[in-house]
Design a protein around this motif. Structure first.
Motif, mmCIF file in Angstrom:
data_model
loop_
_atom_site.group_PDB
_atom_site.id
_atom_site.type_symbol
_atom_site.label_atom_id
_atom_site.label_comp_id
_atom_site.label_asym_id
_atom_site.label_seq_id
_atom_site.Cartn_x
_atom_site.Cartn_y
_atom_site.Cartn_z
ATOM 1 N N PHE A 155 25.329 23.060 -52.118
ATOM 2 C CA PHE A 155 24.506 23.240 -53.403
ATOM 3 C C PHE A 155 24.591 24.907 -53.763
ATOM 4 O O PHE A 155 25.007 25.783 -53.093
ATOM 5 C CB PHE A 155 22.886 23.190 -53.086
ATOM 6 N N SER A 156 24.704 24.921 -55.190
ATOM 7 C CA SER A 156 24.861 26.329 -55.521
ATOM 8 C C SER A 156 23.421 27.183 -55.489
ATOM 9 O O SER A 156 22.109 26.684 -55.762
ATOM 10 C CB SER A 156 25.347 26.277 -56.912
ATOM 11 N N LEU A 157 23.351 28.357 -54.811
ATOM 12 C CA LEU A 157 22.202 29.301 -54.688
ATOM 13 C C LEU A 157 21.999 30.237 -55.758
ATOM 14 O O LEU A 157 23.027 30.889 -56.046
ATOM 15 C CB LEU A 157 22.071 29.724 -53.390
ATOM 16 N N PHE A 158 20.964 30.465 -56.351
ATOM 17 C CA PHE A 158 20.491 31.407 -57.445
ATOM 18 C C PHE A 158 19.256 32.052 -56.892
ATOM 19 O O PHE A 158 18.391 31.405 -56.514
ATOM 20 C CB PHE A 158 20.307 30.745 -58.783
ATOM 21 N N GLU A 159 18.956 33.341 -57.150
ATOM 22 C CA GLU A 159 17.928 34.249 -57.023
ATOM 23 C C GLU A 159 17.294 34.310 -58.114
ATOM 24 O O GLU A 159 17.864 34.777 -59.277
ATOM 25 C CB GLU A 159 18.326 35.555 -56.421
ATOM 26 N N ASP A 195 14.819 37.784 -40.644
ATOM 27 C CA ASP A 195 15.197 39.058 -41.238
ATOM 28 C C ASP A 195 15.173 39.200 -42.781
ATOM 29 O O ASP A 195 15.038 38.056 -43.280
ATOM 30 C CB ASP A 195 16.482 39.331 -40.488
ATOM 31 N N HIS A 196 15.077 40.526 -43.059
ATOM 32 C CA HIS A 196 15.009 40.712 -44.503
ATOM 33 C C HIS A 196 16.654 40.842 -45.100
ATOM 34 O O HIS A 196 16.321 40.927 -46.255
ATOM 35 C CB HIS A 196 14.386 42.217 -44.660
ATOM 36 N N LYS A 197 17.686 40.437 -44.397
ATOM 37 C CA LYS A 197 18.784 40.268 -45.150
ATOM 38 C C LYS A 197 19.364 39.045 -44.524
ATOM 39 O O LYS A 197 19.233 38.570 -43.398
ATOM 40 C CB LYS A 197 19.728 41.363 -44.580
ATOM 41 N N ALA A 198 19.960 38.367 -45.574
ATOM 42 C CA ALA A 198 20.592 37.052 -45.191
ATOM 43 C C ALA A 198 21.644 36.541 -45.987
ATOM 44 O O ALA A 198 21.622 37.167 -47.370
ATOM 45 C CB ALA A 198 19.651 35.767 -44.912
ATOM 46 N N THR A 199 22.683 35.815 -45.663
ATOM 47 C CA THR A 199 23.656 35.566 -46.567
ATOM 48 C C THR A 199 23.162 34.366 -47.373
ATOM 49 O O THR A 199 22.296 33.574 -46.970
ATOM 50 C CB THR A 199 25.005 35.107 -45.943
ATOM 51 N N GLY A 200 23.966 33.841 -48.416
ATOM 52 C CA GLY A 200 23.504 32.819 -49.125
ATOM 53 C C GLY A 200 23.465 31.555 -48.189
ATOM 54 O O GLY A 200 22.678 30.452 -48.128
ATOM 55 N N VAL A 234 24.028 33.439 -55.768
ATOM 56 C CA VAL A 234 24.241 34.119 -54.766
ATOM 57 C C VAL A 234 25.160 33.111 -53.937
ATOM 58 O O VAL A 234 25.015 32.059 -53.667
ATOM 59 C CB VAL A 234 22.786 33.897 -53.774
ATOM 60 N N GLY A 235 26.715 33.915 -53.566
ATOM 61 C CA GLY A 235 27.607 33.043 -53.072
ATOM 62 C C GLY A 235 27.115 32.971 -51.596
ATOM 63 O O GLY A 235 26.321 33.469 -50.857
ATOM 64 N N ASP A 236 27.891 32.054 -50.776
ATOM 65 C CA ASP A 236 27.721 31.808 -49.527
ATOM 66 C C ASP A 236 27.777 33.002 -48.643
ATOM 67 O O ASP A 236 27.138 33.185 -47.560
ATOM 68 C CB ASP A 236 28.593 30.639 -48.898
ATOM 69 N N ALA A 237 28.708 33.860 -49.035
ATOM 70 C CA ALA A 237 29.007 34.879 -48.286
ATOM 71 C C ALA A 237 28.360 36.235 -48.778
ATOM 72 O O ALA A 237 28.428 37.193 -47.971
ATOM 73 C CB ALA A 237 30.407 35.373 -48.019
ATOM 74 N N ASP A 238 27.524 36.024 -49.852
ATOM 75 C CA ASP A 238 26.870 37.217 -50.332
ATOM 76 C C ASP A 238 25.463 37.566 -49.552
ATOM 77 O O ASP A 238 24.820 36.779 -49.259
ATOM 78 C CB ASP A 238 26.326 36.954 -51.752
ATOM 79 N N THR A 239 25.512 38.836 -49.309
ATOM 80 C CA THR A 239 24.233 39.311 -48.529
ATOM 81 C C THR A 239 23.291 39.805 -49.368
ATOM 82 O O THR A 239 23.539 40.423 -50.479
ATOM 83 C CB THR A 239 24.352 40.537 -47.590
#
Length: 92
Positions: free
Chosen positions: A55-59, A32-37, A69-74
C-alpha cells in the motif's frame, strides 16, 4: 533503583517512549519517535489494521494535505500523527 538508572540505560543512550499514531482511523503504537514508511506499515499490519505492505503511505498534514511517505523514508512521529495507507490500484 535510583533515578539515573530509571531514566537512562547504563550504556548512556536515551530511552525511547512509545508513541500512538493513527493509520486509516485506527490507533497504532510505535516503539520509537522515528520510523520508516515500511516500519509504520508493518506495525499497523501487526496490530490488525487491514492494509498490505505494498500500500502507498501518506502522512496527513494540516488542511487535509497528504505527504507521500516511501518505504525507505524516515518520519518523525508524534502522538496524534495521522497516516493513510491506500491500495496501489486506488486512485483516491
Amino acid at each position: 533503583m535510583d533515578i539515573r538508572t530509571r531514566t537512562q540505560p547504563v550504556d548512556g543512550a536515551a530511552q525511547t517512549k512509545p508513541v500512538t499514531i493513527t493509520i486509516n482511523g485506527r490507533s497504532v503504537t510505535m516503539p520509537d519517535h522515528k520510523a520508516t514508511g515500511a516500519e509504520i506499515k508493518a506495525a499497523a499490519i501487526a496490530q490488525g489494521v487491514p492494509i498490505q505492505p505494498d500500500f502507498s503511505l501518506f502522512e496527513v498534514k494540516g488542511q487535509g494535505q497528504l505527504k507521500p511517505v516511501g518505504d525507505a523514508d524516515t518520519v518523525t512521529l508524534h502522538d496524534k500523527s495521522e497516516f493513510r495507507a491506500v491500495a496501489p490500484d486506488d486512485n483516491s
